[in-house]
Motif scaffolding. Sequence first.
Motif, PDB file in Angstrom:
ATOM      1  N   GLU A 205     100.088 -36.939   3.288  1.00  0.00           N
ATOM      2  CA  GLU A 205     100.045 -36.895   4.754  1.00  0.00           C
ATOM      3  C   GLU A 205      99.141 -35.733   5.134  1.00  0.00           C
ATOM      4  O   GLU A 205      98.984 -34.796   4.359  1.00  0.00           O
ATOM      5  CB  GLU A 205     101.450 -36.693   5.355  1.00  0.00           C
ATOM      6  CG  GLU A 205     102.136 -35.417   4.896  1.00  0.00           C
ATOM      7  CD  GLU A 205     103.422 -35.107   5.648  1.00  0.00           C
ATOM      8  OE1 GLU A 205     104.023 -36.003   6.248  1.00  0.00           O
ATOM      9  OE2 GLU A 205     103.822 -33.923   5.639  1.00  0.00           O
ATOM     10  N   ARG A 237      98.873 -42.508  -1.071  1.00  0.00           N
ATOM     11  CA  ARG A 237     100.241 -42.750  -1.550  1.00  0.00           C
ATOM     12  C   ARG A 237     100.187 -43.845  -2.604  1.00  0.00           C
ATOM     13  O   ARG A 237      99.557 -44.887  -2.368  1.00  0.00           O
ATOM     14  CB  ARG A 237     101.165 -43.200  -0.406  1.00  0.00           C
ATOM     15  CG  ARG A 237     101.360 -42.117   0.611  1.00  0.00           C
ATOM     16  CD  ARG A 237     102.296 -42.538   1.730  1.00  0.00           C
ATOM     17  NE  ARG A 237     102.210 -41.544   2.793  1.00  0.00           N
ATOM     18  CZ  ARG A 237     102.869 -41.585   3.929  1.00  0.00           C
ATOM     19  NH1 ARG A 237     103.705 -42.596   4.160  1.00  0.00           N
ATOM     20  NH2 ARG A 237     102.737 -40.635   4.826  1.00  0.00           N
ATOM     21  N   GLU A 239     101.608 -46.402  -3.328  1.00  0.00           N
ATOM     22  CA  GLU A 239     102.529 -47.426  -2.828  1.00  0.00           C
ATOM     23  C   GLU A 239     102.793 -48.435  -3.942  1.00  0.00           C
ATOM     24  O   GLU A 239     101.862 -48.903  -4.594  1.00  0.00           O
ATOM     25  CB  GLU A 239     101.922 -48.154  -1.620  1.00  0.00           C
ATOM     26  CG  GLU A 239     101.676 -47.276  -0.403  1.00  0.00           C
ATOM     27  CD  GLU A 239     102.927 -46.946   0.376  1.00  0.00           C
ATOM     28  OE1 GLU A 239     104.029 -47.369  -0.036  1.00  0.00           O
ATOM     29  OE2 GLU A 239     102.814 -46.230   1.400  1.00  0.00           O
ATOM     30  N   SER A 249      98.275 -49.499   2.359  1.00  0.00           N
ATOM     31  CA  SER A 249      97.335 -49.331   1.264  1.00  0.00           C
ATOM     32  C   SER A 249      97.603 -48.012   0.566  1.00  0.00           C
ATOM     33  O   SER A 249      98.466 -47.229   0.982  1.00  0.00           O
ATOM     34  CB  SER A 249      95.900 -49.446   1.772  1.00  0.00           C
ATOM     35  OG  SER A 249      95.757 -48.750   2.972  1.00  0.00           O
ATOM     36  N   GLU A 256      97.113 -37.286  13.078  1.00  0.00           N
ATOM     37  CA  GLU A 256      98.425 -36.644  13.288  1.00  0.00           C
ATOM     38  C   GLU A 256      98.311 -35.443  14.223  1.00  0.00           C
ATOM     39  O   GLU A 256      97.290 -34.740  14.240  1.00  0.00           O
ATOM     40  CB  GLU A 256      99.005 -36.177  11.956  1.00  0.00           C
ATOM     41  CG  GLU A 256      99.285 -37.315  10.994  1.00  0.00           C
ATOM     42  CD  GLU A 256     100.288 -36.935   9.911  1.00  0.00           C
ATOM     43  OE1 GLU A 256     101.411 -37.473   9.909  1.00  0.00           O
ATOM     44  OE2 GLU A 256      99.935 -36.110   9.061  1.00  0.00           O
ATOM     45  N   GLU A 322     106.114 -50.889  11.769  1.00  0.00           N
ATOM     46  CA  GLU A 322     105.764 -49.570  12.334  1.00  0.00           C
ATOM     47  C   GLU A 322     104.249 -49.388  12.446  1.00  0.00           C
ATOM     48  O   GLU A 322     103.513 -49.638  11.500  1.00  0.00           O
ATOM     49  CB  GLU A 322     106.330 -48.480  11.416  1.00  0.00           C
ATOM     50  CG  GLU A 322     105.922 -47.085  11.848  1.00  0.00           C
ATOM     51  CD  GLU A 322     106.322 -46.004  10.845  1.00  0.00           C
ATOM     52  OE1 GLU A 322     107.238 -46.237  10.020  1.00  0.00           O
ATOM     53  OE2 GLU A 322     105.711 -44.922  10.900  1.00  0.00           O
ATOM     54  N   LEU A 323     103.856 -48.939  13.644  1.00  0.00           N
ATOM     55  CA  LEU A 323     102.457 -48.578  13.862  1.00  0.00           C
ATOM     56  C   LEU A 323     102.325 -47.058  13.980  1.00  0.00           C
ATOM     57  O   LEU A 323     101.464 -46.436  13.381  1.00  0.00           O
ATOM     58  CB  LEU A 323     101.944 -49.281  15.138  1.00  0.00           C
ATOM     59  CG  LEU A 323     100.588 -48.878  15.689  1.00  0.00           C
ATOM     60  CD1 LEU A 323      99.487 -49.165  14.672  1.00  0.00           C
ATOM     61  CD2 LEU A 323     100.286 -49.638  16.986  1.00  0.00           C
ATOM     62  N   SER A 364     102.504 -39.414  14.609  1.00  0.00           N
ATOM     63  CA  SER A 364     101.706 -39.668  13.408  1.00  0.00           C
ATOM     64  C   SER A 364     101.296 -41.142  13.351  1.00  0.00           C
ATOM     65  O   SER A 364     102.125 -42.035  13.286  1.00  0.00           O
ATOM     66  CB  SER A 364     102.538 -39.302  12.179  1.00  0.00           C
ATOM     67  OG  SER A 364     101.867 -39.679  11.003  1.00  0.00           O
ATOM     68  N   GLY A 366      98.461 -44.208  11.841  1.00  0.00           N
ATOM     69  CA  GLY A 366      97.495 -44.589  10.817  1.00  0.00           C
ATOM     70  C   GLY A 366      96.262 -45.218  11.450  1.00  0.00           C
ATOM     71  O   GLY A 366      96.377 -46.085  12.321  1.00  0.00           O
TER      72      GLY A 366
HETATM   73  N1  GAP Z   1     103.619 -36.915   8.674  1.00  0.00           N
HETATM   74  C1  GAP Z   1     104.487 -38.018   8.898  1.00  0.00           C
HETATM   75  C2  GAP Z   1     104.143 -39.216   8.181  1.00  0.00           C
HETATM   76  O1  GAP Z   1     103.243 -39.236   7.357  1.00  0.00           O
HETATM   77  P1  GAP Z   1     104.782 -41.751   7.948  1.00  0.00           P
HETATM   78  O2  GAP Z   1     105.670 -42.587   8.815  1.00  0.00           O
HETATM   79  O3  GAP Z   1     105.046 -41.739   6.485  1.00  0.00           O
HETATM   80  O4  GAP Z   1     104.896 -40.278   8.549  1.00  0.00           O
HETATM   81  C3  GAP Z   1     102.736 -42.054   9.505  1.00  0.00           C
HETATM   82  O5  GAP Z   1     103.274 -42.147   8.211  1.00  0.00           O
HETATM   83  C4  GAP Z   1     101.829 -43.222   9.810  1.00  0.00           C
HETATM   84  O6  GAP Z   1     100.837 -43.346   8.789  1.00  0.00           O
HETATM   85  C5  GAP Z   1     102.543 -44.574   9.823  1.00  0.00           C
HETATM   86  O7  GAP Z   1     103.131 -44.827  11.080  1.00  0.00           O
HETATM   87  C6  GAP Z   1     101.397 -45.520   9.544  1.00  0.00           C
HETATM   88  O8  GAP Z   1     100.658 -45.788  10.725  1.00  0.00           O
HETATM   89  C7  GAP Z   1     100.525 -44.718   8.591  1.00  0.00           C
HETATM   90  N2  GAP Z   1     100.812 -45.073   7.183  1.00  0.00           N
HETATM   91  C8  GAP Z   1     101.800 -44.606   6.402  1.00  0.00           C
HETATM   92  N3  GAP Z   1     101.730 -45.131   5.165  1.00  0.00           N
HETATM   93  C9  GAP Z   1     100.653 -45.955   5.158  1.00  0.00           C
HETATM   94  C10 GAP Z   1     100.042 -46.798   4.170  1.00  0.00           C
HETATM   95  N4  GAP Z   1     100.494 -46.861   2.920  1.00  0.00           N
HETATM   96  N5  GAP Z   1      98.954 -47.522   4.517  1.00  0.00           N
HETATM   97  C11 GAP Z   1      98.453 -47.455   5.773  1.00  0.00           C
HETATM   98  N6  GAP Z   1      98.986 -46.673   6.740  1.00  0.00           N
HETATM   99  C12 GAP Z   1     100.067 -45.934   6.448  1.00  0.00           C
END
Ligand code: GAP
Length: 502
Positions: A205, A237, A239, A249, A256, A322-323, A364, A366
């Motif tokens: 993050e 990440r 994932e 992804s 943020e 979640e967006l 926060s 994406g």
């Molecule tokens: N600092 C807080 C944080 O990172 P999160 O809910 O884990 O919170 C925030 O991530 C935003 O980042 C999510 O709402 C999403 O829009 C985006 N996001 C998180 N993981 C993602 C992923 N693997 N691929 C694309 N977007 C991602």
Amino acid sequence: MESIIGLCKRRGFIFASSEIYGGYNGFFDYGPLGVELRNNIKNIWWRDMVQRRDDIVGLDSSIIMHPNIWEASGHVDGFSDPMVDCKESKLRYRADQLFVYPVILDNEQAGHIAVVEGTDLSTRIKQAKKLRDHLGNKQAKLDEARLDSDPVEITELEDAHRATTLGPDAKEIGTLTEPREFKLMFETKVGPLADQSAVAYLRPETAQGIFANYKNIVDTGRVKIPFGIAQIGKAFRNEITPRNFIFRSREFEQMEIEYFISPDADWKTLHREWLDTCINWLESIGIPKDQVSEDVHVADKLAFYSQATTDLMFEFPHGKQELWGIACRSDYDLGQHQKHSGKSMEIFDESQKKKYIPHVIEPSLGVDRTLLAVLTTAYDEDEIPNDKGVVEKRTVLRFSPKIAPYKAAIFPLVKNKPELVEIAEKLYKKLQKRWNVFYDASGAIGRRYRRQDEIGTPFGITVDFDTLEKDGTVTLRDRDTTEQKRMSPEALFEFLEEQING
Ligand code: GAP
């Protein structure tokens, strides 16, 4: 989703990463149109959240930071997802996205089926019949209504029931493991040594870069509570189940903000204000309010340091997800960094005449998810007449002019009339100084319009014989209504300025 993915590849928005080697799961490349769209989203966010506000400043911190940052933030120990493996298919599922339904045969519970989130009723019934057949009980009456009731999360399933559960991609029963934790941070090594002391992480993050620089900004800037620090940047990440195109992804980008407030502030009101700011911003780039809903995290599911979290949910093609997460994270992160670094994170608040570690509200978002939401909203198919008046199907991306990759396309009506071409090229060069515009002289005018409709260019500007012989006006065609009107070049500039930057 298939139509969007097809269009993105066909017209150069998004490609699978390393495609010539068969692709690389969880990674994507943005082509000529995708990078424009992406940059427009980021630039507008930065303009609205940083440049047009007096209380937020920007930052660009490094992707790899001291590993102690991730110890302090809790990521080294805690940033993992509970996953469930299928011993038969070797597939791995996120536990929070796997749901279990009881299968009732002849009024008796005969077992369970596990399905991934968003699976429809008819697929659940098919799965339950597979279980029934597997039990050798083909004639038994299946209670279909029970498959339409609320499921339980796989994490809540008793061990004994796991043995009677048919997994989403399994032929045998009882192949799912209990949920196990998998680490999400990518590790790398920094420096010449390859031992444990060299281990570092690609940031999962951007937020921790903000907390780590908070003291620098307080000491060097002229910020006073309440204030925010914003950052746009890549996050990584590992994932376990990257899927749904660019939705989840392994390499993605975040936008943020950490908004620092007094511990005595009315955080509930400020949290609400941030939610409204975020919803209004989405609307300003073309995501209507009625497509955004709020998911308030219930108190017993919140992290222990979190006072409240509300996610803004969007109806993606694969379901409501979640967006944008808007969390009230108390003084947890700064408190942790104070403890681990030994540096004070307190600020002196002039207005209250006291020192404290501020609390924080964290919106926060994406970039890639925003782009997918924008594509989902913009994608449309309709029917319009072609040059000969015959109604044809067209694919159109109804992007807001603010984020459209090309703002306008300029066409000479015909390419074999040098005087027309000269005026069109001159106009193109003039508009290009201000915006990203496109020039196209070849093909029937209707076809040229259609090509631009498909990539979301909001305006077509045609230089025709009236331009040359009468009054110098050009034709402006609106992508969405296909209506055309004549305008002088001066009026055209004013119109575009209002539509794109207003
Ligand atoms: N600092 C807080 C944080 O990172 P999160 O809910 O884990 O919170 C925030 O991530 C935003 O980042 C999510 O709402 C999403 O829009 C985006 N996001 C998180 N993981 C993602 C992923 N693997 N691929 C694309 N977007 C991602």
